[in-house]
Structure formats: structure tokens, C-alpha cells
Design a protein around this motif. Structure first.
Motif, mmCIF file in Angstrom:
data_model
loop_
_atom_site.group_PDB
_atom_site.id
_atom_site.type_symbol
_atom_site.label_atom_id
_atom_site.label_comp_id
_atom_site.label_asym_id
_atom_site.label_seq_id
_atom_site.Cartn_x
_atom_site.Cartn_y
_atom_site.Cartn_z
ATOM 1 N N MET A 56 82.909 35.167 -1.504
ATOM 2 C CA MET A 56 83.693 33.984 -1.062
ATOM 3 C C MET A 56 85.240 34.235 -1.630
ATOM 4 N N GLY A 57 85.453 34.903 -3.704
ATOM 5 C CA GLY A 57 86.116 35.069 -4.601
ATOM 6 C C GLY A 57 87.750 34.544 -3.253
ATOM 7 N N GLY A 58 87.944 36.140 -1.947
ATOM 8 C CA GLY A 58 89.548 35.686 -1.435
ATOM 9 C C GLY A 58 89.707 34.877 -1.033
ATOM 10 N N LEU A 59 88.913 33.628 -0.523
ATOM 11 C CA LEU A 59 88.824 32.150 -0.345
ATOM 12 C C LEU A 59 89.320 31.954 -0.360
ATOM 13 N N MET A 60 88.461 31.633 -2.143
ATOM 14 C CA MET A 60 88.442 30.798 -3.478
ATOM 15 C C MET A 60 90.312 31.339 -3.425
ATOM 16 N N VAL A 61 90.959 31.915 -3.179
ATOM 17 C CA VAL A 61 92.425 32.095 -4.105
ATOM 18 C C VAL A 61 93.595 31.594 -2.963
ATOM 19 N N ARG A 62 92.957 31.984 -1.292
ATOM 20 C CA ARG A 62 93.913 31.050 -0.136
ATOM 21 C C ARG A 62 93.878 29.836 -0.761
ATOM 22 N N LEU A 63 92.412 28.970 -0.380
ATOM 23 C CA LEU A 63 92.285 27.911 -0.573
ATOM 24 C C LEU A 63 93.070 27.020 -2.494
ATOM 25 N N ALA A 64 92.838 28.024 -3.372
ATOM 26 C CA ALA A 64 93.580 27.644 -4.108
ATOM 27 C C ALA A 64 95.111 27.487 -3.810
ATOM 28 N N ARG A 65 95.690 28.680 -3.270
ATOM 29 C CA ARG A 65 96.921 28.559 -2.921
ATOM 30 C C ARG A 65 97.799 27.378 -1.851
ATOM 31 N N LEU A 66 96.931 26.890 -1.578
ATOM 32 C CA LEU A 66 96.805 25.457 -0.692
ATOM 33 C C LEU A 66 97.110 24.733 -1.789
ATOM 34 N N GLN A 67 96.077 24.895 -2.714
ATOM 35 C CA GLN A 67 96.111 23.060 -3.461
ATOM 36 C C GLN A 67 95.363 22.493 -2.524
ATOM 37 N N ARG A 68 94.190 22.854 -1.948
ATOM 38 C CA ARG A 68 93.163 21.944 -1.658
ATOM 39 C C ARG A 68 92.056 22.134 -2.878
ATOM 40 N N LYS A 69 91.054 20.731 -2.535
ATOM 41 C CA LYS A 69 90.380 20.736 -4.020
ATOM 42 C C LYS A 69 89.401 21.426 -3.748
ATOM 43 N N LEU A 70 88.496 22.725 -4.918
ATOM 44 C CA LEU A 70 87.252 22.980 -4.957
ATOM 45 C C LEU A 70 86.396 22.287 -5.797
ATOM 46 N N ALA A 71 85.340 22.461 -5.472
ATOM 47 C CA ALA A 71 84.370 22.666 -6.319
ATOM 48 C C ALA A 71 83.325 23.969 -5.866
ATOM 49 N N LEU A 72 82.380 24.045 -7.134
ATOM 50 C CA LEU A 72 81.330 25.540 -7.346
ATOM 51 C C LEU A 72 80.346 24.702 -7.854
ATOM 52 N N ILE A 73 79.316 24.692 -6.836
ATOM 53 C CA ILE A 73 77.674 24.755 -7.357
ATOM 54 C C ILE A 73 76.783 26.152 -7.462
ATOM 55 N N ALA A 74 77.075 25.314 -9.003
ATOM 56 C CA ALA A 74 75.908 26.894 -9.711
ATOM 57 C C ALA A 74 74.514 26.317 -9.268
ATOM 58 N N VAL A 75 73.710 27.237 -8.688
ATOM 59 C CA VAL A 75 72.095 26.498 -8.298
ATOM 60 C C VAL A 75 71.643 27.568 -9.821
ATOM 61 N N THR A 76 71.753 28.550 -10.282
ATOM 62 C CA THR A 76 70.984 29.439 -11.405
ATOM 63 C C THR A 76 72.100 29.763 -12.355
ATOM 64 N N ASP A 77 71.623 29.719 -13.717
ATOM 65 C CA ASP A 77 72.289 30.553 -14.144
ATOM 66 C C ASP A 77 72.202 31.843 -14.771
ATOM 67 N N GLY A 78 71.482 32.578 -13.424
ATOM 68 C CA GLY A 78 71.172 34.575 -13.656
ATOM 69 C C GLY A 78 70.767 35.206 -14.557
ATOM 70 N N ASP A 79 69.673 34.291 -15.053
ATOM 71 C CA ASP A 79 69.162 34.902 -16.687
ATOM 72 C C ASP A 79 67.996 35.766 -16.047
ATOM 73 N N ALA A 80 67.486 36.207 -15.221
ATOM 74 C CA ALA A 80 66.502 37.055 -14.438
ATOM 75 C C ALA A 80 67.074 38.552 -14.022
ATOM 76 N N SER A 81 69.063 39.031 -14.022
ATOM 77 C CA SER A 81 69.246 40.163 -13.393
ATOM 78 C C SER A 81 68.679 41.289 -14.491
ATOM 79 N N HIS A 82 68.160 41.392 -15.981
ATOM 80 C CA HIS A 82 68.305 42.194 -16.028
ATOM 81 C C HIS A 82 66.476 42.391 -16.581
ATOM 82 N N ARG A 83 66.173 42.614 -16.362
ATOM 83 C CA ARG A 83 64.285 43.212 -16.717
ATOM 84 C C ARG A 83 63.780 43.433 -17.656
ATOM 85 N N ASN A 84 63.442 42.910 -18.235
ATOM 86 C CA ASN A 84 62.396 44.126 -19.791
ATOM 87 C C ASN A 84 63.670 44.391 -19.962
#
Length: 253
Positions: free
Chosen positions: A57-85
Motif C-alpha cells: 500500500m506504499g504507493g497509495l500512501m504517497v498519493r494520499l499524502a500528496r493530496l494532504q489527506r489524513k492518514l492513520a496506521l494501525i500496526a497489528v503486530t510488531d513482527g517479532d516472529a519473522s526470524h525463527r531460531n
């Protein structure tokens, strides 16, 4: 986007992959960001893992930021299981590093005023907390929001659980839902009947937007480097990144 193992993909019956051709997407209607999120509206991006918001969704974020729309991000996890062992990328180190990578990526997208909420659900176990996630999303979104998140049938358990929770929260709140296939591009191809092509829209990325997205992806160092402690290849290898580096993004509206 945290990687699935080979066995995970096998369980999902992934077909033989075919590298998609860009021109096969040319007939899709073009997504218009200014119409998707009206003036004074807000776009709420919901990412299962740090980097999903940029990969899909990064491209859409860029386009909306250019349009000065309000943006929010909800981060569900912190991604702490990406590297097992791993002894290099431990869960504690990932919990500290990956949110910082997201902050840097947002700066590189020039999405400077994104309101970020971190929910800290368990990476890899979002499905077991789906109702709780839905409840939290309902409290964070409003009826006039446009919610952009991972597709409910994306092929990754956390992505799918997040998509279902967001969809249910949108029904309850009246918010408008937009879904982004992310992992799905690795086990499907244009024309695959499992994807709802009638809902698909293409967001073309101009050279500047594409370059910002590429630069933002590079902020996720933890996912771009091989791990010598367990011989794990980079989660975001050159081959893995291919569908997210196309000069367009696909959304289901």
C-alpha cells in the motif's frame, strides 16, 4: 509481511507459480485516490506486520499524502516472529527494531503526519485473537473512514485474520473497506479465479511515487538481510520483492 515456511504454503495448496506480466493488468479500472478518500476524509491503513503497509500500500500512501489527506496506521503486530531460531534477530530485538523501521519508511514515503497505533498482538497468532482485534479496530475507526488492509484470502494466516477483523469492524462502524492482496501474488497469477477481479482496481505509480516506495522498502533492513545464525535467507529477497516493485498496486474495492 512475515514469511511462511514451505510447509505452510504446501498446506494451502499453492499452484505452480507464473510470473505475472504487467500488461495483463492494463484492462483493470484505475483507482482514483482523490475519489477513494474525499477531501477531509481519513485513510486508515491496517498492517498485520511492519512492512505490509509499504509493500502492498506504499504507493497509495504517497498519493494520499500528496493530496494532504489524513492518514492513520494501525500496526497489528510488531513482527517479532519473522526470524525463527535466530540468535541475531531475537524476538526482543525485532520488537524494538521493526517499529523503528516503519517510522523510517513513513518518512521516506513523505507521509510525515501519519497517526500510528500499535496493538502488539502476537506475531503469527493473530487468528486466535481475531475477535479482540475486531473490537480494537472498531474503537479506532469512524463511519466516514476508508480502511485499507490485507485481503481476507491473502494466503497468510495473519493477513487473513486481520482482513476478516477489519471487514467485520467496517460493517459494524459503517467505514468503507478496501483490501490489498500482498502474499497472494506469490501463489496466484492474473486471471486466477480465486481472486475477485470484478472488484480489482489498479493504482498506477509514477516514477517519483515508485522511487519513494522502493526507498521506503529499503528501510526494513531486518527483512532484507540474510541471517548467518540460522542460515535463513532474507525474508524480502529479490525474488520475493518482485510483485511489490511493479509500477502499480492492485486493490479490491
Amino acid at each position: 509481511m512475515d514469511a511462511l515456511t514451505h510447509s505452510d504454503n504446501a498446506k494451502r495448496g499453492a499452484p505452480e507459480r507464473r510470473r505475472p506480466s504487467w500488461d495483463e493488468f492494463d484492462t483493470l479500472p484505475e483507482l482514483q485516490p482523490d475519489r477513494l478518500v474525499p477531501l477531509h476524509g481519513r485513510a486508515v491503513f491496517i498492517a498485520p506486520h511492519p512492512d505490509d503497509e509499504v509493500l502492498g500500500m506504499g504507493g497509495l500512501m504517497v498519493r494520499l499524502a500528496r493530496l494532504q489527506r489524513k492518514l492513520a496506521l494501525i500496526a497489528v503486530t510488531d513482527g517479532d516472529a519473522s526470524h525463527r531460531n535466530s540468535t541475531v534477530w531475537t524476538a526482543d530485538r525485532l520488537r524494538e527494531t521493526r517499529p523503528n523501521e516503519t517510522r523510517e519508511a513513513l518518512q521516506r514515503l513523505r507521509a510525515y503526519n501519519v497517526d500510528v497505533t500499535r496493538l502488539r498482538f502476537g506475531d503469527g497468532t493473530v487468528g486466535s485473537s481475531e475477535r479482540a482485534l475486531q473490537s480494537q479496530i472498531e474503537h479506532l475507526i469512524h463511519a466516514d473512514d476508508v480502511v485499507i488492509t490485507t485481503w481476507r484470502f491473502d494466503g497468510h494466516p495473519d493477513h487473513e485474520a486481520t482482513g476478516r477483523a477489519a471487514a467485520a469492524a467496517c460493517v459494524a462502524s459503517g467505514a468503507h473497506l478496501v483490501e490489498a492482496p500482498i502474499w497472494a501474488w506469490h501463489d496466484s497469477a492474473p486471471g486466477d479465479t480465486r481472486l475477485p477481479w470484478g472488484r480489482a482496481r489498479r493504482l498506477s505509480l509514477d516514477a517519483s511515487t515508485h522511487a519513494r516506495k522502493r526507498h521506503a522498502i529499503d528501510a526494513f533492513t531486518s527483512q532484507l538481510e540474510d541471517d548467518p545464525s540460522n542460515q535463513q535467507k532474507a525474508v524480502l529477497s529479490d525474488a520475493t520483492l518482485t510483485p511489490w516493485l511493479r509500477p502499480f498496486e492492485i486493490y479490491l474495492v
